[in-house]
Design a protein around this motif. Structure first.
Motif, PDB file in Angstrom:
ATOM      1  N   HIS A  82      31.138  51.053  37.514  1.00  0.00           N
ATOM      2  CA  HIS A  82      30.426  52.288  37.185  1.00  0.00           C
ATOM      3  C   HIS A  82      29.458  52.056  36.030  1.00  0.00           C
ATOM      4  CE1 HIS A  82      29.635  56.551  36.683  1.00  0.00           C
ATOM      5  NE2 HIS A  82      29.932  56.424  35.393  1.00  0.00           N
ATOM      6  N   GLY A  83      29.921  51.340  35.013  1.00  0.00           N
ATOM      7  CA  GLY A  83      29.059  51.081  33.870  1.00  0.00           C
ATOM      8  C   GLY A  83      27.856  50.226  34.207  1.00  0.00           C
ATOM      9  N   LEU A  84      27.989  49.372  35.214  1.00  0.00           N
ATOM     10  CA  LEU A  84      26.877  48.517  35.627  1.00  0.00           C
ATOM     11  C   LEU A  84      25.970  49.181  36.661  1.00  0.00           C
ATOM     12  CD1 LEU A  84      28.819  45.148  35.939  1.00  0.00           C
ATOM     13  CD2 LEU A  84      27.115  45.710  34.196  1.00  0.00           C
ATOM     14  N   GLY A  85      26.363  50.372  37.124  1.00  0.00           N
ATOM     15  CA  GLY A  85      25.535  51.089  38.078  1.00  0.00           C
ATOM     16  C   GLY A  85      25.898  50.869  39.529  1.00  0.00           C
ATOM     17  N   TYR A  86      27.139  50.504  39.800  1.00  0.00           N
ATOM     18  CA  TYR A  86      27.591  50.273  41.173  1.00  0.00           C
ATOM     19  C   TYR A  86      28.691  51.266  41.532  1.00  0.00           C
ATOM     20  CZ  TYR A  86      25.141  45.796  41.082  1.00  0.00           C
ATOM     21  OH  TYR A  86      24.174  44.822  41.008  1.00  0.00           O
ATOM     22  N   ALA A  87      28.702  51.672  42.786  1.00  0.00           N
ATOM     23  CA  ALA A  87      29.761  52.537  43.285  1.00  0.00           C
ATOM     24  C   ALA A  87      30.974  51.688  43.654  1.00  0.00           C
ATOM     25  CB  ALA A  87      29.276  53.306  44.517  1.00  0.00           C
ATOM     26  N   THR A  88      32.152  52.176  43.313  1.00  0.00           N
ATOM     27  CA  THR A  88      33.372  51.461  43.674  1.00  0.00           C
ATOM     28  C   THR A  88      33.512  51.429  45.190  1.00  0.00           C
ATOM     29  OG1 THR A  88      34.463  52.138  41.635  1.00  0.00           O
ATOM     30  CG2 THR A  88      35.880  51.404  43.428  1.00  0.00           C
ATOM     31  N   PRO A  89      33.630  50.261  45.780  1.00  0.00           N
ATOM     32  CA  PRO A  89      33.712  50.190  47.253  1.00  0.00           C
ATOM     33  C   PRO A  89      35.024  50.770  47.765  1.00  0.00           C
ATOM     34  CG  PRO A  89      34.019  48.023  46.287  1.00  0.00           C
ATOM     35  CD  PRO A  89      33.639  48.922  45.159  1.00  0.00           C
ATOM     36  N   SER A  90      34.982  51.281  48.975  1.00  0.00           N
ATOM     37  CA  SER A  90      36.195  51.824  49.588  1.00  0.00           C
ATOM     38  C   SER A  90      37.081  50.716  50.121  1.00  0.00           C
ATOM     39  CB  SER A  90      35.830  52.792  50.725  1.00  0.00           C
ATOM     40  OG  SER A  90      35.008  52.144  51.682  1.00  0.00           O
ATOM     41  N   GLY A  91      36.494  49.594  50.484  1.00  0.00           N
ATOM     42  CA  GLY A  91      37.264  48.485  51.033  1.00  0.00           C
ATOM     43  C   GLY A  91      37.483  47.392  49.997  1.00  0.00           C
ATOM     44  N   VAL A  92      38.686  47.313  49.446  1.00  0.00           N
ATOM     45  CA  VAL A  92      39.032  46.306  48.442  1.00  0.00           C
ATOM     46  C   VAL A  92      40.429  45.776  48.741  1.00  0.00           C
ATOM     47  CG1 VAL A  92      39.448  45.829  46.000  1.00  0.00           C
ATOM     48  CG2 VAL A  92      37.632  47.438  46.654  1.00  0.00           C
ATOM     49  N   VAL A  93      40.565  44.468  48.763  1.00  0.00           N
ATOM     50  CA  VAL A  93      41.879  43.828  48.847  1.00  0.00           C
ATOM     51  C   VAL A  93      42.153  43.182  47.494  1.00  0.00           C
ATOM     52  CG1 VAL A  93      43.317  42.106  49.979  1.00  0.00           C
ATOM     53  CG2 VAL A  93      41.647  43.420  51.318  1.00  0.00           C
ATOM     54  N   LEU A  94      43.245  43.591  46.871  1.00  0.00           N
ATOM     55  CA  LEU A  94      43.614  43.098  45.541  1.00  0.00           C
ATOM     56  C   LEU A  94      44.998  42.456  45.635  1.00  0.00           C
ATOM     57  CD1 LEU A  94      43.409  42.914  42.418  1.00  0.00           C
ATOM     58  CD2 LEU A  94      44.235  45.286  42.336  1.00  0.00           C
ATOM     59  N   ARG A  95      45.083  41.193  45.277  1.00  0.00           N
ATOM     60  CA  ARG A  95      46.351  40.469  45.283  1.00  0.00           C
ATOM     61  C   ARG A  95      46.650  39.972  43.873  1.00  0.00           C
ATOM     62  NH1 ARG A  95      43.568  38.491  49.894  1.00  0.00           N
ATOM     63  NH2 ARG A  95      44.497  39.228  51.862  1.00  0.00           N
ATOM     64  N   CYS A  96      47.833  40.328  43.365  1.00  0.00           N
ATOM     65  CA  CYS A  96      48.215  39.971  42.006  1.00  0.00           C
ATOM     66  C   CYS A  96      49.517  39.177  42.010  1.00  0.00           C
ATOM     67  CB  CYS A  96      48.409  41.231  41.146  1.00  0.00           C
ATOM     68  SG  CYS A  96      46.963  42.304  41.046  1.00  0.00           S
ATOM     69  N   ARG A  97      49.519  38.065  41.304  1.00  0.00           N
ATOM     70  CA  ARG A  97      50.738  37.279  41.083  1.00  0.00           C
ATOM     71  C   ARG A  97      50.955  37.213  39.580  1.00  0.00           C
ATOM     72  NH1 ARG A  97      48.143  35.083  45.318  1.00  0.00           N
ATOM     73  NH2 ARG A  97      46.873  33.711  44.009  1.00  0.00           N
ATOM     74  N   ASN A  98      51.962  37.944  39.129  1.00  0.00           N
ATOM     75  CA  ASN A  98      52.150  38.153  37.698  1.00  0.00           C
ATOM     76  C   ASN A  98      53.206  37.207  37.123  1.00  0.00           C
ATOM     77  OD1 ASN A  98      50.368  40.340  37.947  1.00  0.00           O
ATOM     78  ND2 ASN A  98      52.055  41.763  38.347  1.00  0.00           N
ATOM     79  N   ALA A  99      52.834  36.512  36.061  1.00  0.00           N
ATOM     80  CA  ALA A  99      53.770  35.673  35.323  1.00  0.00           C
ATOM     81  C   ALA A  99      54.047  36.221  33.929  1.00  0.00           C
ATOM     82  CB  ALA A  99      53.230  34.247  35.214  1.00  0.00           C
ATOM     83  N   ILE A 100      53.204  37.133  33.451  1.00  0.00           N
ATOM     84  CA  ILE A 100      53.358  37.680  32.104  1.00  0.00           C
ATOM     85  C   ILE A 100      54.356  38.833  32.141  1.00  0.00           C
ATOM     86  CG2 ILE A 100      52.171  38.699  30.130  1.00  0.00           C
ATOM     87  CD1 ILE A 100      49.551  37.560  31.277  1.00  0.00           C
ATOM     88  N   PRO A 101      55.441  38.774  31.359  1.00  0.00           N
ATOM     89  CA  PRO A 101      56.392  39.888  31.336  1.00  0.00           C
ATOM     90  C   PRO A 101      55.711  41.187  30.907  1.00  0.00           C
ATOM     91  CG  PRO A 101      57.297  37.951  30.244  1.00  0.00           C
ATOM     92  CD  PRO A 101      55.851  37.660  30.488  1.00  0.00           C
ATOM     93  N   HIS A 102      56.101  42.294  31.538  1.00  0.00           N
ATOM     94  CA  HIS A 102      55.492  43.590  31.245  1.00  0.00           C
ATOM     95  C   HIS A 102      56.191  44.282  30.079  1.00  0.00           C
ATOM     96  CE1 HIS A 102      53.255  44.375  35.298  1.00  0.00           C
ATOM     97  NE2 HIS A 102      53.065  43.148  34.830  1.00  0.00           N
ATOM     98  N   SER A 103      55.391  44.955  29.245  1.00  0.00           N
ATOM     99  CA  SER A 103      55.896  45.773  28.130  1.00  0.00           C
ATOM    100  C   SER A 103      56.830  44.986  27.214  1.00  0.00           C
ATOM    101  CB  SER A 103      56.628  47.017  28.675  1.00  0.00           C
ATOM    102  OG  SER A 103      55.766  47.814  29.443  1.00  0.00           O
ATOM    103  N   ARG A 104      56.431  43.750  26.910  1.00  0.00           N
ATOM    104  CA  ARG A 104      57.229  42.909  26.021  1.00  0.00           C
ATOM    105  C   ARG A 104      56.445  42.467  24.789  1.00  0.00           C
ATOM    106  NH1 ARG A 104      59.971  43.374  30.380  1.00  0.00           N
ATOM    107  NH2 ARG A 104      61.857  42.164  30.782  1.00  0.00           N
TER     108      ARG A 104
END
Length: 313
Positions: A82-104
């Protein structure tokens, strides 16, 4: 960063894969300003295409994170686009592999923000490895995080000192080279602590005496981290946040007390409850001997690079 006449421009189809390091902030007296990258990495892949949002997560915290547009990586991408002037696309595939412990206290939220901002930048053709790209990513991530200590360490790597521009618009960061013998050991408990809860315990005012003592130790800290680790114990003494939050993480403060009384430079990592010990190679085994069934010790090097992006357009 403001939107312009390209407000409805589509994000080009493409893919990006990136890794973001964990971080520890404050390091004692460097409250909201000094951070350090830790060699523990979250991996993120983003692909633009199709007509729906698909989010896949595995690893640390995967069972608790949302799979919709409120996911922090996706939200951060949207802010950047949005800040760069682009619309967020409706088609997005996001894959996350987390190694960092959350809320620690190891910068999991900052890493997610940096991942989203970096991916969004790379997918519209901004080189995240360039000086201008890093500055833009650091500015947006610092704004989203609210303070730049964790996010700057994840962006740049190494040890970072960050501050706000005098006009209040954006952040600046100096990257420090750690002393060759510096080691970081994190004692990670099973329990979590939300950053908002930890910040709620802080007083709204600080006395001039405490502020002066703290600023002296923050200056000494940069010297100890880069030039002379023999000063680490006095350099990590602070007056602004740890004692005030003792009730939020009593077990962590008990471990900090034990380590410091034995001469080890122990601090609360970020908002806690992880305990970080800054030490040297000769003292690593002694520090690790303080681990018990409550703590999961992580001894990691300090990476000299931050977020790493690999684009395929």
């Amino acid at each position: 960063m403001t939107s312009d006449t390209r407000a409805e421009s589509p994000v080009p189809s493409g893919q990006v894969r990136l890794e973001v390091p964990a971080s520890s902030a404050n390091l004692g007296p460097g409250f909201d300003s000094i951070g350090m990258a830790i060699d523990l990495w979250d991996s993120v892949e983003v692909e633009i295409g199709g007509d729906q949002l698909l989010i896949e997560c595995e690893g640390e915290g995967a069972a608790a994170v949302p799979r919709d547009r409120t996911h922090l990586v996706f939200r951060s991408m949207s802010v950047m686009w949005h800040g760069l002037g682009y619309a967020t696309p409706s088609g997005v595939v996001l894959r996350c592999r987390n190694a960092i412990p959350h809320s620690r206290g190891l910068g999991s939220s900052a890493a997610a923000i940096v991942a989203g901002v970096t991916a969004a930048a790379a997918l519209v053709g901004i080189d995240p490895n360039s000086a201008t790209g890093r500055q833009l990513i650091g500015d947006v991530a610092g704004d989203l995080e609210g303070h730049p200590d964790n996010s700057s360490a994840s962006v740049y790597g190494g040890i970072t000192v960050s501050w706000a521009n005098d006009d209040g618009n954006g952040w600046r960061t100096a990257q420090l080279t750690p002393h060759a013998d510096l080691r970081a050991i994190a004692f990670v408990p099973d329990r979590q602590l939300a950053t908002d809860e930890a910040r709620a315990a802080l007083p709204t005012n600080v006395g001039h005496g405490d502020a002066g003592r703290n600023s002296g130790r923050a200056g000494l800290l940069t010297h100890a981290l880069t030039q002379d680790p023999s000063y680490l114990l006095p350099a990590t003494r602070e007056w602004l946040h740890q004692e005030q939050r003792r009730a939020a993480y009593p077990a962590s403060m008990h471990l900090v007390d034990r380590l410091r009384s034995a001469g080890h430079a122990a601090v609360i990592s970020g908002a806690g409850p992880t305990v970080l010990v800054l030490t040297t190679s000769g003292d690593q085994d002694t520090v690790l001997s303080y681990a018990d069934e409550v703590w999961n010790p992580i001894s990691r090097p300090i990476p000299d690079t931050g977020v790493r992006a690999h684009s395929r357009r």
